[in-house]
Design an enzyme around this catalytic site. Structure first.
Site, PDB file in Angstrom:
ATOM      1  N   SER A  99      -2.907   4.000   6.316  1.00  9.20           N
ATOM      2  CA  SER A  99      -2.208   4.508   5.148  1.00  9.20           C
ATOM      3  C   SER A  99      -3.035   5.626   4.518  1.00  9.20           C
ATOM      4  O   SER A  99      -3.398   6.586   5.192  1.00  9.20           O
ATOM      5  CB  SER A  99      -1.927   3.368   4.156  1.00  9.20           C
ATOM      6  OG  SER A  99      -0.986   3.776   3.182  1.00  9.20           O
ATOM      7  N   GLU A 203       3.316   7.356  11.134  1.00  9.54           N
ATOM      8  CA  GLU A 203       4.043   6.189  10.626  1.00  9.54           C
ATOM      9  C   GLU A 203       4.234   6.362   9.132  1.00  9.54           C
ATOM     10  O   GLU A 203       3.572   7.180   8.499  1.00  9.54           O
ATOM     11  CB  GLU A 203       3.271   4.903  10.936  1.00  9.54           C
ATOM     12  CG  GLU A 203       1.888   4.802  10.321  1.00  9.54           C
ATOM     13  CD  GLU A 203       1.876   4.376   8.861  1.00  9.54           C
ATOM     14  OE1 GLU A 203       2.789   3.660   8.431  1.00  9.54           O
ATOM     15  OE2 GLU A 203       0.937   4.769   8.145  1.00  9.54           O
ATOM     16  N   HIS A 270       3.142   0.229   8.665  1.00 10.95           N
ATOM     17  CA  HIS A 270       3.105  -0.647   7.498  1.00 10.95           C
ATOM     18  C   HIS A 270       3.878  -1.949   7.678  1.00 10.95           C
ATOM     19  O   HIS A 270       3.913  -2.772   6.762  1.00 10.95           O
ATOM     20  CB  HIS A 270       3.665   0.081   6.279  1.00 10.95           C
ATOM     21  CG  HIS A 270       2.690   1.018   5.628  1.00 10.95           C
ATOM     22  ND1 HIS A 270       2.312   2.217   6.211  1.00 10.95           N
ATOM     23  CD2 HIS A 270       2.020   0.934   4.455  1.00 10.95           C
ATOM     24  CE1 HIS A 270       1.454   2.837   5.404  1.00 10.95           C
ATOM     25  NE2 HIS A 270       1.256   2.083   4.342  1.00 10.95           N
TER      26      HIS A 270
END
Length: 295
Positions: A99, A203, A270
């Site tokens: 992230s 992602e 995630h």
């Protein structure tokens, strides 16, 4: 096999009770996570001021008891640290996270330091979930992090070839991470630029397709993917579509000027599936698998 890690919070603040619970869950796997009493000194939504987070980062790397540095969570804040880090102070311990941690993973790679794109400490909370559907993949992924830190050869990651991809083998360093994070740092001193022949993994989570399209457009037109060898799409958990066009079709349209092969359905992101991989390691796409031939 046991592992000792230093816990860091270079981005957003996390409830200390959740940190304690996650650390306790990791202990059941033989992972000993060292959390300093001063890990967080909340500043707005951040885990601390820039200086506090830097001090904690240095302290984590300098802890002789530990073999890796593991981020509590992502969120926001890592890009603020980059220009202040004295990279020469950091020993060759791998940094683990994803992230917003993507920014630091890429910087580690650029400075010759090891890094692992994989679950964050907070993800260990799923080890206590009542459903085995949550516990089992989480346990596997946490233990895969241990394997990567301790030098065990990683297993391949499955993926799917999009219609624009030919069957030939493609090889290059594996880089990338969170799409919105990488798009937001375009044009800055820490901007992401894929190295030659790179297999770029992207992602994201909770974003409508138009924002994902805007972010990917930013990467394409900033030159970030000019030298890439392929684009590999991980999971896009909770991302909402408009109409019937798939995200893969949108991505294929955007990258068509670059003639990049496109791959999808990589178990990275995630969602519940977030298989770890060494950032910058040589990867090879053969058939429907991303392999890491050099371990």
């Amino acid at each position: 096999m046991s592992l000792s890690v230093s816990v860091v919070a270079p981005a957003s603040h996390t409830d200390p009770r959740l940190v304690d619970d996650a650390v306790a869950a990791l202990e059941t796997l033989g992972i000993h996570a060292h959390v300093p009493d001063t890990l967080q000194a909340p500043h707005r939504y951040l885990a601390g001021s820039i200086q506090h987070r830097l001090d904690m980062l240095y302290a984590a790397y300098e802890d002789s008891r530990t073999e890796a540095i593991w981020a509590v969570r992502g969120g926001y804040g890592c890009a603020q640290l980059v220009e202040h880090v004295d990279w020469s102070r950091l020993p060759a311990k791998p940094l683990v996270g994803y992230s917003d941690i993507t920014v630091l993973l890429d910087q580690c790679y650029r400075h010759g330091l090891p890094a692992i794109h994989g679950p964050v400490i907070k993800d260990a909370l799923r080890l206590n979930h009542e459903s085995s559907e949550s516990r089992t993949p989480t346990r596997r992924q946490m233990l895969e992090v241990v394997d990567l830190v301790t030098g065990i050869k990683p297993t391949g990651l499955p993926l799917h070839r999009h219609a624009n991809s030919t069957p030939e083998t493609i090889a290059g360093p594996v880089v990338g991470g969170n799409l919105m994070t990488l798009a937001c740092i375009a044009g800055t001193s820490c901007q992401f630029v894929a190295p030659p022949h790179a297999l770029v993994i992207l992602e994201d989570v909770g974003e409508p397709y138009y924002r994902l399209e805007r972010a990917l457009w930013q990467l394409v037109h900033s030159g970030a993917l000019d030298q890439a060898g392929a684009l590999c799409m991980g999971t896009f958990e909770g991302c909402t579509s408009y109409g019937e066009q798939s995200l893969a079709e949108i991505a294929a349209e955007l990258i068509s000027p670059l003639e990049l092969p496109l791959f999808t359905e990589l178990p990275v992101g995630h969602g519940l599936l977030n298989r770890p991989w060494r950032y910058g390691a040589l990867g090879r796409i053969e058939g429907n698998t991303l392999e890491f031939p050099t371990g």
